[in-house]
Design an enzyme around this catalytic site. Structure first.
Site, mmCIF file in Angstrom:
data_model
loop_
_atom_site.group_PDB
_atom_site.id
_atom_site.type_symbol
_atom_site.label_atom_id
_atom_site.label_comp_id
_atom_site.label_asym_id
_atom_site.label_seq_id
_atom_site.Cartn_x
_atom_site.Cartn_y
_atom_site.Cartn_z
ATOM 1 C CD GLU A 286 -1.265 -21.408 4.493
ATOM 2 O OE1 GLU A 286 -0.995 -21.441 3.281
ATOM 3 O OE2 GLU A 286 -0.694 -22.135 5.326
ATOM 4 C CB CYS B 272 -3.620 -18.734 -3.395
ATOM 5 S SG CYS B 272 -3.811 -20.419 -2.795
HETATM 6 P P1 NAD Z 1 -8.692 -10.691 1.803
HETATM 7 O O1 NAD Z 1 -7.371 -10.532 2.450
HETATM 8 O O2 NAD Z 1 -9.339 -9.487 1.227
HETATM 9 O O3 NAD Z 1 -9.757 -11.317 2.820
HETATM 10 C C1 NAD Z 1 -9.495 -12.423 3.651
HETATM 11 C C2 NAD Z 1 -10.276 -12.279 4.945
HETATM 12 O O4 NAD Z 1 -9.852 -11.106 5.612
HETATM 13 C C3 NAD Z 1 -11.767 -12.187 4.762
HETATM 14 O O5 NAD Z 1 -12.404 -12.991 5.740
HETATM 15 C C4 NAD Z 1 -12.070 -10.719 4.966
HETATM 16 O O6 NAD Z 1 -13.339 -10.481 5.547
HETATM 17 C C5 NAD Z 1 -10.978 -10.285 5.923
HETATM 18 N N1 NAD Z 1 -10.580 -8.879 5.737
HETATM 19 C C6 NAD Z 1 -10.588 -8.171 4.578
HETATM 20 N N2 NAD Z 1 -10.142 -6.904 4.791
HETATM 21 C C7 NAD Z 1 -9.831 -6.832 6.112
HETATM 22 C C8 NAD Z 1 -9.329 -5.782 6.941
HETATM 23 N N3 NAD Z 1 -9.062 -4.566 6.454
HETATM 24 N N4 NAD Z 1 -9.144 -6.046 8.249
HETATM 25 C C9 NAD Z 1 -9.429 -7.258 8.758
HETATM 26 N N5 NAD Z 1 -9.919 -8.278 8.016
HETATM 27 C C10 NAD Z 1 -10.131 -8.066 6.713
HETATM 28 O O7 NAD Z 1 -8.499 -11.835 0.713
HETATM 29 P P2 NAD Z 1 -9.494 -12.301 -0.400
HETATM 30 O O8 NAD Z 1 -9.649 -11.219 -1.407
HETATM 31 O O9 NAD Z 1 -10.739 -12.839 0.222
HETATM 32 O O10 NAD Z 1 -8.689 -13.534 -1.046
HETATM 33 C C11 NAD Z 1 -7.776 -13.384 -2.080
HETATM 34 C C12 NAD Z 1 -6.345 -13.418 -1.573
HETATM 35 O O11 NAD Z 1 -6.133 -14.543 -0.762
HETATM 36 C C13 NAD Z 1 -5.338 -13.557 -2.707
HETATM 37 O O12 NAD Z 1 -4.256 -12.711 -2.469
HETATM 38 C C14 NAD Z 1 -4.919 -15.010 -2.638
HETATM 39 O O13 NAD Z 1 -3.638 -15.276 -3.152
HETATM 40 C C15 NAD Z 1 -4.977 -15.254 -1.173
HETATM 41 N N6 NAD Z 1 -5.152 -16.669 -0.916
HETATM 42 C C16 NAD Z 1 -4.140 -17.383 -0.352
HETATM 43 C C17 NAD Z 1 -4.290 -18.730 -0.144
HETATM 44 C C18 NAD Z 1 -3.214 -19.582 0.472
HETATM 45 O O14 NAD Z 1 -3.517 -20.719 0.835
HETATM 46 N N7 NAD Z 1 -1.995 -19.093 0.609
HETATM 47 C C19 NAD Z 1 -5.491 -19.362 -0.494
HETATM 48 C C20 NAD Z 1 -6.487 -18.603 -1.054
HETATM 49 C C21 NAD Z 1 -6.333 -17.256 -1.258
#
Ligand code: NAD
Length: 456
Positions: free
Chosen positions: A208, A242
């Protein structure tokens, strides 16, 4: 510790307890009771993370989760039943069905922007389908992460559902393990890391992700209603949604009226001093705040533009006709900044819409039914709404998810159950008849074999 947890979940799944629908239902009910009991504390935790208004925490986090839980509790027995299908003539006599089967242990990784809902909503699907689960909430919303951990610990034994808290290091360790399903919500960039890790074990995934969601206001749209609905969908959660409209493409005949209506609407929502409003959230992290501030550099500001480094506050801001190459038009904004770009011809509109990868959401304000149908059919996107924003997420009968770079797979309601279940095909043959035509030595004339397509 992570390896031990994984082993204990393997052993627990092997006991087959989660295959019992009543077992699943009982735990879903316990989770429901605990969330109801802690609803205020959950809202307090989210507020402590980024000052999210209580109304928004209830409406977009706990109540959405409780609705999903209620629906799952009411329907899990029916969802879990095998579905008979029309048997194939070639198998006569037979009965044939699809048996939903849990995958096993699921890893659910969540982001910070709807930190409670995006961790627990997928869990409901995973449990209804009979899986065990490990949850990894975002480290960037630590108060919500802590309350999720305490709720889960209270409701479930860790071999069934556990929370592992932490940042990238912990996520990396989790991704090194073999899971039977990975459900990830977050950025497209980290989504690729998750997909690669899953490929190592051929683990199925739901991703997602995000995208740059267009919002079109054509020449026929009701501008004052459009402004109200766009401002709501954009500035709820301070734009950290998002599926928030990322930028507006407005027909040039409507631009002036739309800008005035948006300005009036923002003031009507949050008052003259928006920083003092109890109804407007803050940016969650300093890094993201700095990125948003940088996006405003050199832009023509139609409204807002004020930032406060101490409070991580970005005012709802309207940006006038930014360059397509400027940072605000490069990637997903994910904050309360709304670029407004006018177009004159439909060719120009289509050219602009084609600049980006497939978005997670797509919005169109128009009274023209033919144009609505044309755009809905023409453009790929995760989900969308005509004459409103964001609300397609609220119907549990609609799968919620992205496509292409905005994601893989959709969930909510029964779609969540299906997502976390393998559809096992089963044929039960009768034994009172055994037509021997298929066995060697083959005696059927080839011209008959060429008619088999009518039997399958
Ligand atoms: P992110 O990708 O930075 O983090 C998401 C998760 O991944 C967290 O639990 C984090 O600890 C982990 N993570 C971060 N870096 C990582 C790495 N290098 N290796 C492994 N795991 C890692 O996302 P965010 O900043 O927390 O959220 C914002 C993003 O999420 C935006 O792009 C938004 O559009 C998207 N989003 C999508 C939806 C959807 O339903 N499609 C909903 C909410 C947010």
């Amino acid at each position: 510790m992570i390896q031990q947890l994984v082993q204990s979940q393997n052993a627990f799944f092997a006991t087959q307890q989660t295959k019992d629908i009543q077992f699943r239902k009982a735990y879903l009910k316990r989770l429901q009771q605990e969330i109801l009991a802690q609803e205020d504390a959950i809202c307090d935790a989210i507020y402590a993370d980024f000052k999210k208004p209580r109304f928004e925490s209830l409406a977009t986090e706990t109540q959405l989760v409780l609705a999903e839980l209620k629906h799952a509790i009411q329907n899990v027995e029916e969802w879990g039943r095998p579905t008979p299908v029309v048997p194939s003539w070639t198998n006569f006599p037979s009965s044939e069905w699809i048996q939903p089967e849990p995958y096993g242990k699921a890893l659910i990784m969540a982001p910070w922007n709807y930190p409670f809902m995006l961790t627990i909503a997928p869990l409901i699907g995973a449990l209804a389908a009979g899986n065990t689960a490990v949850l990894k909430p975002s480290e960037l919303s630590p108060h919500t992460s802590a309350i999720i951990a305490s709720i889960i610990q209270k409701v479930f034994p860790p071999e069934y559902v556990a929370v592992v808290e932490g940042g990238v290091e912990v996520s990396t360790q989790l991704l090194a393990e073999k899971w039977e399903y990975i459900f990830f919500t977050g950025s497209t960039q980290v989504g690729k890391i998750v997909y690669k890790a899953a490929a190592e074990h051929l683990t199925p995934v739901t991703l997602e992700l995000g995208g740059k969601n267009p919002c079109i206001v054509d020449g026929s749209a009701n501008v004052s209603l459009a402004a109200k609905r766009i401002a709501w969908g954009k500035f709820i959660n301070a734009g950290q949604t998002c599926i928030a409209p990322d930028y507006i493409l407005v027909h040039n005949t409507q631009k002036e009226a739309l800008v005035e209506a948006l300005k009036a609407q923002i003031t009507a929502f949050y008052g003259q001093n928006i920083k003092q409003s109890a109804d407007f959230a803050r940016i969650t992290t300093a890094k993201h705040y700095q990125g948003l501030k940088a996006m405003l550099q050199g832009q023509q500001i139609l409204f807002g533009g004020t930032c406060d480094d101490d409070e991580l506050y970005v005012e709802p801001t309207l940006v006038d006709e930014p360059d397509w190459g400027s940072p605000v038009m490069q990637g997903e904004i994910f904050g309360p900044i709304l670029p407004i770009i006018s177009y004159e011809t439909e060719d120009e509109l289509h050219q602009n819409l084609s600049r980006y990868e497939k978005p997670l959401a797509f919005y169109l304000f128009s009274k023209r039914k033919k144009f609505q149908k044309q755009l809905m059919a023409q453009y790929p996107f995760g989900g969308g709404t005509i004459n409103d924003t964001v609300v397609h997420i609220s119907n549990k009968n609609l799968p919620f998810g992205g496509v292409g770079s905005s994601g893989i797979g959709g969930y909510h309601g029964k779609h969540s159950f299906d997502l976390f279940s393998h559809s096992k095909s089963v044929v039960r043959r009768g034994t009172w008849l055994d037509v021997s035509l298929r066995y060697a030595p083959y005696r059927i004339p080839i011209r008959w074999v060429k008619k088999f397509k009518h039997l399958f």
